[in-house]
Scaffold this active site. Sequence first.
Site, PDB file in Angstrom:
ATOM      1  N   ASP A 113      -0.266  -1.941  -4.156  1.00 62.42           N
ATOM      2  CA  ASP A 113      -1.662  -1.653  -3.727  1.00 62.42           C
ATOM      3  C   ASP A 113      -2.581  -1.293  -4.721  1.00 62.42           C
ATOM      4  O   ASP A 113      -3.081  -2.170  -5.312  1.00 62.42           O
ATOM      5  CB  ASP A 113      -1.516  -0.505  -2.702  1.00 62.42           C
ATOM      6  CG  ASP A 113      -2.674  -0.261  -1.590  1.00 62.42           C
ATOM      7  OD1 ASP A 113      -3.613  -1.119  -1.872  1.00 62.42           O
ATOM      8  OD2 ASP A 113      -2.748   0.584  -1.067  1.00 62.42           O
ATOM      9  N   LYS A 141      -1.044  -6.558  -2.275  1.00 58.89           N
ATOM     10  CA  LYS A 141      -2.350  -6.068  -1.580  1.00 58.89           C
ATOM     11  C   LYS A 141      -3.439  -5.915  -2.442  1.00 58.89           C
ATOM     12  O   LYS A 141      -3.264  -5.117  -3.310  1.00 58.89           O
ATOM     13  CB  LYS A 141      -2.092  -5.025  -0.709  1.00 58.89           C
ATOM     14  CG  LYS A 141      -2.991  -4.608   0.454  1.00 58.89           C
ATOM     15  CD  LYS A 141      -2.125  -3.398   1.237  1.00 58.89           C
ATOM     16  CE  LYS A 141      -3.268  -2.940   2.402  1.00 58.89           C
ATOM     17  NZ  LYS A 141      -2.441  -2.142   3.278  1.00 58.89           N
TER      18      LYS A 141
END
Length: 189
Positions: A113, A141
Amino acid sequence: MNRASDPRFAEQMKDISEVLFTEEQILKRVGELGACISRDYQGENLILVGVLKGVLFLLADLLRQITIPVELDMLAVSSYSPESRDQGYVRLLKDLELPIKDRHVLFVEDVIDTGLTLNYLLTTLRASQPASLEVCVLFNKTEHRLIDIPLKYKGFDLPDRFVVGYGLDHRERYRNLPFVGVLKAEALR
């Protein structure tokens, strides 16, 4: 059988708004990654490294797809709040047991992330002087990425939605789902 409709998962499925990646899609991509890793590291002294707990599902499936000799070791880091994660605070709870000096290390991650935790771990591993250190991630992501992490192997790009399944959790639940689905907002409370 489509396990997203499997009655054994009915209780958890009520919290899922949609399935983003089916079990079949995930396993197909993991097979492709395993073939690439086997080809790229042929004849090398490879060790896979992962962080407990979420990566266990990926590592188990990936190891079964890699056709060359390979070793495995795990790290454990402190669980963190979203606030501390966004600032890069990480506490190592379990270090590697195998020496990685002069070894080819492939860091396997379920999802990246912000990149802060992974950057810290890669920096820590580099201090042990591996012959090489690369990253394999299944779910990339990028919406909240703060540090650019070079990825040698990537499974899927993940949209900026809260997802669970295939090792990804919410409060330690949903990891056992064999697919990745979007968690409904009411389930986040």
